[in-house]
Design a protein around this motif. Sequence first.
Motif, PDB file in Angstrom:
ATOM      1  N   MET A   1      26.375 -14.592  45.134  1.00 24.22           N
ATOM      2  CA  MET A   1      25.969 -13.342  44.757  1.00 24.22           C
ATOM      3  C   MET A   1      24.868 -14.341  43.082  1.00 24.22           C
ATOM      4  O   MET A   1      24.906 -14.807  43.045  1.00 24.22           O
ATOM      5  N   SER A   2      24.049 -12.680  43.353  1.00 22.44           N
ATOM      6  CA  SER A   2      22.697 -13.184  41.908  1.00 22.44           C
ATOM      7  C   SER A   2      23.166 -12.443  41.056  1.00 22.44           C
ATOM      8  O   SER A   2      23.818 -11.787  40.889  1.00 22.44           O
ATOM      9  N   SER A   3      22.656 -12.832  39.654  1.00 18.71           N
ATOM     10  CA  SER A   3      23.337 -12.126  39.022  1.00 18.71           C
ATOM     11  C   SER A   3      21.585 -12.518  37.914  1.00 18.71           C
ATOM     12  O   SER A   3      21.015 -13.182  37.890  1.00 18.71           O
ATOM     13  N   SER A   4      22.272 -10.895  36.812  1.00 19.94           N
ATOM     14  CA  SER A   4      21.528 -11.452  35.642  1.00 19.94           C
ATOM     15  C   SER A   4      21.682 -12.161  34.123  1.00 19.94           C
ATOM     16  O   SER A   4      23.825 -11.767  34.707  1.00 19.94           O
ATOM     17  N   SER A   5      22.183 -11.815  33.200  1.00 18.86           N
ATOM     18  CA  SER A   5      22.294 -12.878  32.321  1.00 18.86           C
ATOM     19  C   SER A   5      23.974 -11.141  32.183  1.00 18.86           C
ATOM     20  O   SER A   5      24.723 -11.446  31.136  1.00 18.86           O
ATOM     21  N   SER A   6      23.447 -10.132  32.880  1.00 14.81           N
ATOM     22  CA  SER A   6      24.245  -8.423  32.123  1.00 14.81           C
ATOM     23  C   SER A   6      25.462  -8.017  32.876  1.00 14.81           C
ATOM     24  O   SER A   6      25.974  -7.328  33.224  1.00 14.81           O
ATOM     25  N   ILE A   7      24.237  -8.121  34.388  1.00 12.95           N
ATOM     26  CA  ILE A   7      24.825  -7.649  35.734  1.00 12.95           C
ATOM     27  C   ILE A   7      25.255  -9.305  36.332  1.00 12.95           C
ATOM     28  O   ILE A   7      24.219  -9.498  36.890  1.00 12.95           O
ATOM     29  N   THR A   8      26.513  -8.519  36.887  1.00 12.63           N
ATOM     30  CA  THR A   8      27.142  -9.666  38.268  1.00 12.63           C
ATOM     31  C   THR A   8      27.126  -9.027  39.387  1.00 12.63           C
ATOM     32  O   THR A   8      27.969  -7.940  39.195  1.00 12.63           O
ATOM     33  N   LEU A   9      27.093  -9.239  40.654  1.00 16.17           N
ATOM     34  CA  LEU A   9      26.722  -9.373  41.701  1.00 16.17           C
ATOM     35  C   LEU A   9      27.779  -9.100  42.302  1.00 16.17           C
ATOM     36  O   LEU A   9      28.376 -10.806  42.159  1.00 16.17           O
ATOM     37  N   LYS A  10      28.937  -8.431  42.759  1.00 15.53           N
ATOM     38  CA  LYS A  10      30.725  -9.296  43.044  1.00 15.53           C
ATOM     39  C   LYS A  10      31.405  -9.065  43.867  1.00 15.53           C
ATOM     40  O   LYS A  10      31.898 -10.300  44.780  1.00 15.53           O
ATOM     41  N   GLY A  11      29.845  -8.054  45.099  1.00 21.06           N
ATOM     42  CA  GLY A  11      30.783  -8.277  46.307  1.00 21.06           C
ATOM     43  C   GLY A  11      29.999  -7.774  46.982  1.00 21.06           C
ATOM     44  O   GLY A  11      29.468  -6.041  46.586  1.00 21.06           O
ATOM     45  N   CYS A  12      29.824  -7.965  49.268  1.00 17.12           N
ATOM     46  CA  CYS A  12      28.196  -6.932  49.399  1.00 17.12           C
ATOM     47  C   CYS A  12      29.846  -6.462  50.526  1.00 17.12           C
ATOM     48  O   CYS A  12      29.915  -7.516  51.707  1.00 17.12           O
ATOM     49  N   TYR A  13      29.514  -6.106  50.977  1.00 18.32           N
ATOM     50  CA  TYR A  13      30.412  -4.538  52.545  1.00 18.32           C
ATOM     51  C   TYR A  13      29.687  -3.816  52.726  1.00 18.32           C
ATOM     52  O   TYR A  13      28.261  -3.227  52.758  1.00 18.32           O
ATOM     53  N   THR A  14      30.048  -3.773  54.160  1.00 18.49           N
ATOM     54  CA  THR A  14      28.814  -3.018  55.241  1.00 18.49           C
ATOM     55  C   THR A  14      30.326  -1.870  55.706  1.00 18.49           C
ATOM     56  O   THR A  14      31.560  -2.117  56.056  1.00 18.49           O
ATOM     57  N   VAL A  15      29.541  -0.562  55.693  1.00 16.33           N
ATOM     58  CA  VAL A  15      30.282   0.641  55.863  1.00 16.33           C
ATOM     59  C   VAL A  15      29.632   1.220  57.012  1.00 16.33           C
ATOM     60  O   VAL A  15      28.565   1.253  56.743  1.00 16.33           O
ATOM     61  N   THR A  16      30.885   1.494  57.739  1.00 14.09           N
ATOM     62  CA  THR A  16      30.279   2.221  59.153  1.00 14.09           C
ATOM     63  C   THR A  16      30.511   3.403  59.299  1.00 14.09           C
ATOM     64  O   THR A  16      31.661   3.736  58.463  1.00 14.09           O
ATOM     65  N   GLU A 102      29.026  -4.231  44.681  1.00 12.73           N
ATOM     66  CA  GLU A 102      29.703  -4.069  44.265  1.00 12.73           C
ATOM     67  C   GLU A 102      29.899  -4.672  42.569  1.00 12.73           C
ATOM     68  O   GLU A 102      29.258  -5.694  43.135  1.00 12.73           O
ATOM     69  N   ALA A 103      29.243  -4.323  41.403  1.00 10.82           N
ATOM     70  CA  ALA A 103      28.545  -5.076  40.462  1.00 10.82           C
ATOM     71  C   ALA A 103      29.412  -4.348  39.606  1.00 10.82           C
ATOM     72  O   ALA A 103      29.958  -4.150  39.215  1.00 10.82           O
ATOM     73  N   GLU A 104      29.148  -5.363  38.341  1.00 12.20           N
ATOM     74  CA  GLU A 104      29.545  -5.972  37.171  1.00 12.20           C
ATOM     75  C   GLU A 104      28.866  -5.657  35.918  1.00 12.20           C
ATOM     76  O   GLU A 104      27.577  -6.701  36.227  1.00 12.20           O
ATOM     77  N   SER A 105      29.237  -5.002  34.860  1.00 12.96           N
ATOM     78  CA  SER A 105      28.212  -5.310  33.619  1.00 12.96           C
ATOM     79  C   SER A 105      28.656  -5.289  32.069  1.00 12.96           C
ATOM     80  O   SER A 105      29.859  -4.387  32.398  1.00 12.96           O
ATOM     81  N   SER A 106      28.507  -5.983  31.172  1.00 14.71           N
ATOM     82  CA  SER A 106      28.750  -5.658  30.010  1.00 14.71           C
ATOM     83  C   SER A 106      27.872  -5.175  29.680  1.00 14.71           C
ATOM     84  O   SER A 106      28.013  -4.591  27.647  1.00 14.71           O
ATOM     85  N   LEU A 107      26.871  -4.102  29.678  1.00 19.77           N
ATOM     86  CA  LEU A 107      25.660  -3.406  29.329  1.00 19.77           C
ATOM     87  C   LEU A 107      26.633  -1.660  28.683  1.00 19.77           C
ATOM     88  O   LEU A 107      28.082  -1.023  29.757  1.00 19.77           O
ATOM     89  N   THR A 108      26.083  -1.908  28.261  1.00 18.48           N
ATOM     90  CA  THR A 108      26.861   0.093  27.660  1.00 18.48           C
ATOM     91  C   THR A 108      25.199   0.834  27.959  1.00 18.48           C
ATOM     92  O   THR A 108      24.296   0.460  28.141  1.00 18.48           O
ATOM     93  N   LEU A 109      25.794   2.955  28.197  1.00 19.21           N
ATOM     94  CA  LEU A 109      24.348   3.354  28.158  1.00 19.21           C
ATOM     95  C   LEU A 109      23.861   3.276  26.714  1.00 19.21           C
ATOM     96  O   LEU A 109      22.274   3.113  27.052  1.00 19.21           O
ATOM     97  N   SER A 110      24.399   2.956  25.762  1.00 15.20           N
ATOM     98  CA  SER A 110      23.045   2.664  24.426  1.00 15.20           C
ATOM     99  C   SER A 110      22.314   1.580  25.206  1.00 15.20           C
ATOM    100  O   SER A 110      21.466   1.756  24.818  1.00 15.20           O
ATOM    101  N   ASP A 111      22.583   0.529  25.664  1.00 15.10           N
ATOM    102  CA  ASP A 111      21.888  -0.664  26.092  1.00 15.10           C
ATOM    103  C   ASP A 111      20.554  -0.267  26.536  1.00 15.10           C
ATOM    104  O   ASP A 111      19.252  -1.168  26.641  1.00 15.10           O
ATOM    105  N   LEU A 112      21.142   0.076  27.694  1.00 15.60           N
ATOM    106  CA  LEU A 112      20.420   0.797  28.475  1.00 15.60           C
ATOM    107  C   LEU A 112      19.058   1.278  28.085  1.00 15.60           C
ATOM    108  O   LEU A 112      17.964   1.474  28.720  1.00 15.60           O
ATOM    109  N   GLY A 113      19.275   2.273  27.136  1.00 18.06           N
ATOM    110  CA  GLY A 113      18.330   2.843  26.274  1.00 18.06           C
ATOM    111  C   GLY A 113      17.698   3.999  27.166  1.00 18.06           C
ATOM    112  O   GLY A 113      18.483   4.622  27.837  1.00 18.06           O
ATOM    113  N   ASP A 114      16.064   4.284  26.954  1.00 25.87           N
ATOM    114  CA  ASP A 114      15.583   5.777  28.042  1.00 25.87           C
ATOM    115  C   ASP A 114      14.879   5.000  29.846  1.00 25.87           C
ATOM    116  O   ASP A 114      14.278   5.472  29.892  1.00 25.87           O
TER     117      ASP A 114
END
Length: 460
Positions: A1-16, A102-114
């Motif tokens: 899965m692709s990722s950025s330095s702060s966000i990692t994609l952990k899994g991809c599922y099909t929901v029917t 599903e993804a994971e991130s080490s960021l917080t809302l304050s990191d995201l700013g506006d």
Amino acid sequence: MSSSSSITLKGCYTVTPMEPTWRGCLPLTEFDQLGIAIYTPILFYYRPPQNWLTPPTKIATTLKHSLSKVLVHFYPLAGRLRSKGNKHFELECNAKGAQFIEAESSLTLSDLGDFSSSSDNYRSYLFPQVDYTLPIQDRPLLIVQLTNFKCGDISISLLASHAVVDGQSATHFIAEWAQLARGEPLKRVPFLDRNILHNKEPCNGVNECKFDKPPLLLENSDSNVEEERKKKTTVAIIHVSKAQVERLRKIANESWNKPSNERNYTIYETITGHIWRSACIARGLKIDQPTVFGVVVDFRSRVKPSLPKKYFGNAIVNVVATSLAGDLMSKPLGYASSRIKEAIEKVNDEYVRSTLTDYIKRDYDRTLMYGYTVPFYRNPNLGAVSWTMLSYQKFDFGWGEEVYVIPGIHNILEGETYILPSSQVDGSLMCFICLQEVYMSAFKRHFYEGVIELDSLSKL
């Protein structure tokens, strides 16, 4: 899965869909056809209580389970598009399902700013990505991404195909999904029969077409148009308090003569009129420069008979307000609002039928290029989509209402604006606007000067 330095994609599922659904092909109206390649992105940010964070899979399980349930009722979103040839498509209801990431991130809302900074590319990773290398018949029509932040917060972002839904339909779907996630029954059943729009009677000849023509170019610019369009863009979030909204609206309604039997200008007409004239000043447009303002109008209640309120599909049309920049800059705010009001009010049953039958069917390629996928934006033009009436705020999936909601501004067009209720839900607004970077500071200055003392604009 692709990722950025702060966000990692952990899994991809099909929901029917959880239960068998109707199989077959639904027609797409001409309004649906124009959104074939477009996905509308939106993100909700939540702070779940501790009981929802243990076990770690609880939220993801709840979302996938309830998504499977809601797709039983909204089964077109679990289908795929299929080509009919001649650049037209139909909607194949085959229950192939939605994509859930599903993804994971080490960021917080304050990191995201506006979210307004265009330099922090990690924000785009909070939204799922469409794989346009796949054949169109293999692309999911709904893609959802759940991102778990280390602090315990989460975001839920969605991409929904504009061939299947407009803003009202997307809102309806998300609201019912949240309803089922909370363990409550479905509240409002979608109306899925798109033949109701196919049955519209055509107008008598293409000469009667009332559909708005393509946008105007920088006709009087001293610089090369193509070079002007290459200028770097940036996004700003303009906050307007309830008191400021009311002040602007009062000035708009008192500053321009209109017949006594006409309604007052709406909040949308007021705010967009002020944005339009502020941008003209900031861009330094010549007084004889034509400019247009694009408006997306929901026509569910404007056709005869009215469409069902829960019509699930596209029931929107683009219209444009036109003016010379000099008139916008020199005349009171009410003038700009009156131009936008006039554009909106021309959308009636005849206008919709004309758009549906005469213009789009006879000039499809041109409409595809200008009427929808490349709307009436870009310098010297602007456009605004209002989410103030779509109830995009406050969707509770069981762990509380969202604390933040934004459109997918990482791919917003220059000149494009989104108007949303603020997260405080106190009558204030947030305007996400994209302009060329060189003009943004001046735009914000003129916009806020106008809020404080609007008469000063005519003296600049």
